[in-house]
Design a protein around this motif. Structure first.
Motif, PDB file in Angstrom:
ATOM      1  N   HIS A 168       0.671  -1.114  -0.171  1.00  0.00           N
ATOM      2  CA  HIS A 168       0.116  -0.058   0.031  1.00  0.00           C
ATOM      3  C   HIS A 168       0.942   1.278  -0.003  1.00  0.00           C
ATOM      4  N   ILE A 169       0.358   2.293  -0.805  1.00  0.00           N
ATOM      5  CA  ILE A 169       0.988   3.746  -0.646  1.00  0.00           C
ATOM      6  C   ILE A 169       0.050   4.605  -0.178  1.00  0.00           C
ATOM      7  N   GLY A 170       0.549   5.099   0.786  1.00  0.00           N
ATOM      8  CA  GLY A 170      -0.359   6.223   1.414  1.00  0.00           C
ATOM      9  C   GLY A 170      -0.218   7.573   0.645  1.00  0.00           C
ATOM     10  N   VAL A 171      -1.321   8.021   0.576  1.00  0.00           N
ATOM     11  CA  VAL A 171      -1.482   9.354  -0.191  1.00  0.00           C
ATOM     12  C   VAL A 171      -2.050  10.362   0.693  1.00  0.00           C
ATOM     13  N   GLN A 172      -1.143  11.599   1.027  1.00  0.00           N
ATOM     14  CA  GLN A 172      -1.708  12.701   1.982  1.00  0.00           C
ATOM     15  C   GLN A 172      -1.875  13.971   1.332  1.00  0.00           C
ATOM     16  N   VAL A 173      -2.997  14.802   1.134  1.00  0.00           N
ATOM     17  CA  VAL A 173      -3.141  15.993   0.210  1.00  0.00           C
ATOM     18  C   VAL A 173      -3.619  17.074   1.361  1.00  0.00           C
ATOM     19  N   TRP A 174      -2.860  18.291   1.339  1.00  0.00           N
ATOM     20  CA  TRP A 174      -3.369  19.261   1.959  1.00  0.00           C
ATOM     21  C   TRP A 174      -3.618  20.484   0.677  1.00  0.00           C
ATOM     22  N   ILE A 175      -4.732  21.108   0.882  1.00  0.00           N
ATOM     23  CA  ILE A 175      -5.035  22.340  -0.001  1.00  0.00           C
ATOM     24  C   ILE A 175      -5.641  23.596   0.773  1.00  0.00           C
ATOM     25  N   ASN A 176      -4.946  24.548   0.211  1.00  0.00           N
ATOM     26  CA  ASN A 176      -5.485  26.221   0.883  1.00  0.00           C
ATOM     27  C   ASN A 176      -6.311  26.574  -0.032  1.00  0.00           C
ATOM     28  N   GLN A 177      -7.490  26.654   0.337  1.00  0.00           N
ATOM     29  CA  GLN A 177      -8.723  27.063  -0.353  1.00  0.00           C
ATOM     30  C   GLN A 177      -9.008  28.660  -0.234  1.00  0.00           C
ATOM     31  N   GLY A 178      -8.035  29.172   0.591  1.00  0.00           N
ATOM     32  CA  GLY A 178      -8.127  30.740   0.899  1.00  0.00           C
ATOM     33  C   GLY A 178      -8.528  31.001   2.350  1.00  0.00           C
ATOM     34  N   MET A 179      -9.185  32.011   2.816  1.00  0.00           N
ATOM     35  CA  MET A 179      -9.585  32.445   3.839  1.00  0.00           C
ATOM     36  C   MET A 179     -11.056  32.188   4.112  1.00  0.00           C
ATOM     37  N   TYR A 180     -11.420  31.980   5.322  1.00  0.00           N
ATOM     38  CA  TYR A 180     -12.937  31.881   5.602  1.00  0.00           C
ATOM     39  C   TYR A 180     -13.748  32.839   5.411  1.00  0.00           C
ATOM     40  N   GLU A 181     -14.913  32.863   4.674  1.00  0.00           N
ATOM     41  CA  GLU A 181     -15.686  34.228   4.677  1.00  0.00           C
ATOM     42  C   GLU A 181     -15.891  35.012   5.866  1.00  0.00           C
ATOM     43  N   GLY A 182     -16.062  36.128   5.807  1.00  0.00           N
ATOM     44  CA  GLY A 182     -16.478  37.096   6.831  1.00  0.00           C
ATOM     45  C   GLY A 182     -15.288  37.715   7.575  1.00  0.00           C
ATOM     46  N   ASP A 183     -14.063  36.966   7.416  1.00  0.00           N
ATOM     47  CA  ASP A 183     -12.790  37.624   7.593  1.00  0.00           C
ATOM     48  C   ASP A 183     -11.600  37.475   6.454  1.00  0.00           C
TER      49      ASP A 183
END
Length: 237
Positions: free
Chosen positions: A200-215
C-alpha cells in the motif's frame, strides 16, 4: 514527539462544523457513533456498487432527529449515485434503512469544484498509482490542476514503496502557501491508500482554499483603519 495534527480536526468546532450532528444520552452514544461509521463505510465501500467509488464522494454528513436519520452526500459526479430516474438513490436509501433499522432520508449535494477538494484529489492520485502510473508525474499533474482551479496552495505527500522500490520512503511536494497553524486559513485535508502489487502507498493531500468568509482581509486593512483613528499629535517648538 510528532507535531502534526489533522487540519480538519484542528478547525472543527471553531471554523468547521461537525460531520455528525446529533445528541444522545451516555448509554446510546456509543451505538449511534458505530452506526454512523457503518453508514459511511457502507456507502464509500459498497459491496456491489463499484460506481460509487468513481462518483467522487468527498464527505458524508449525518443529522439525526427522533424518528429519522438524514444522510447528506457531497459528490462530484451525482449522476452515478442518482441513476436513471433516481432509482439508484431509492435503492441505496432502502439498503441503509435495512442496515441500521431506522428511517433514512438521503440527500445528494453536488460539488462544483472537485479539483480543490483534498479527499477527491487524494483518491484520484491513489487510483492512478494503482494503475502503475509514475508517482512524480502524477503528483505534478495533480498540483497543476489544483492550482489552475483557484487554490492558494497544495502539499502532497506519498509514503510507501514508491515506484516498486525495495525500501519504503516518503516523497513530498509543495506549491503555493500552506499556513497549517493559521485557523482562519481554509485548509482541506484528504487521505487515501493506493493498493499496489508491492504494497500500500499512503497519499496525503493538503489544499489551501483561501480564508474563511467574513474575515477575508489579511489584517492589513484593520491595521490601516486603526492607524487612521489615532489622534494626530502636534509638536510646538
Amino acid at each position: 514527539m510528532g507535531q502534526k495534527v489533522n487540519p480538519i480536526g484542528f478547525r472543527t468546532g471553531i471554523m468547521v462544523g461537525w460531520k455528525s450532528r446529533w445528541y444522545a444520552s451516555k448509554h446510546e452514544f456509543s451505538e449511534l457513533l458505530i452506526e454512523d461509521h457503518r453508514i459511511r463505510r457502507f456507502i464509500k465501500h459498497h459491496p456491489q456498487k463499484t460506481q460509487y467509488r468513481n462518483a467522487g464522494i468527498d464527505r458524508i454528513e449525518i443529522e439525526r432527529t427522533r424518528d429519522e436519520v438524514k444522510v447528506v452526500l457531497f459528490v462530484a459526479r451525482p449522476g452515478l449515485i442518482i441513476g436513471k430516474k433516481g432509482q439508484e438513490v431509492e435503492l441505496l436509501q432502502e439498503e441503509l434503512q435495512n442496515l441500521i433499522g431506522r428511517r433514512v432520508n438521503l440527500k445528494i449535494e453536488e460539488i462544483h469544484r472537485p479539483e480543490v477538494q483534498a479527499q477527491l484529489v487524494a483518491e484520484d492520485i491513489a487510483q492512478q498509482l494503482a494503475k502503475r502510473a509514475s508517482f512524480r508525474r502524477t503528483m505534478k499533474r495533480s498540483m497543476e490542476t489544483t492550482m489552475e482551479a483557484g487554490a492558494k496552495g497544495i502539499k502532497i505527500q506519498l509514503a510507501g514503496r514508491l515506484g516498486g522500490a525495495e525500501m519504503a520512503r516518503r516523497e513530498k511536494q509543495i506549491t503555493g502557501s500552506i499556513p497549517l497553524s493559521t485557523l482562519r486559513a481554509k485548509i482541506d485535508y484528504g487521505f487515501a491508500e493506493a493498493k499496489t502489487a508491492q504494497g500500500h502507498i499512503g497519499v496525503q493531500v493538503w489544499i489551501n482554499q483561501g480564508m474563511y468568509e467574513g474575515d477575508v482581509s489579511d489584517g492589513a486593512d484593520a491595521e490601516a483603519s486603526q492607524a487612521s483613528k489615532k489622534p494626530k499629535r502636534s509638536y510646538k517648538r
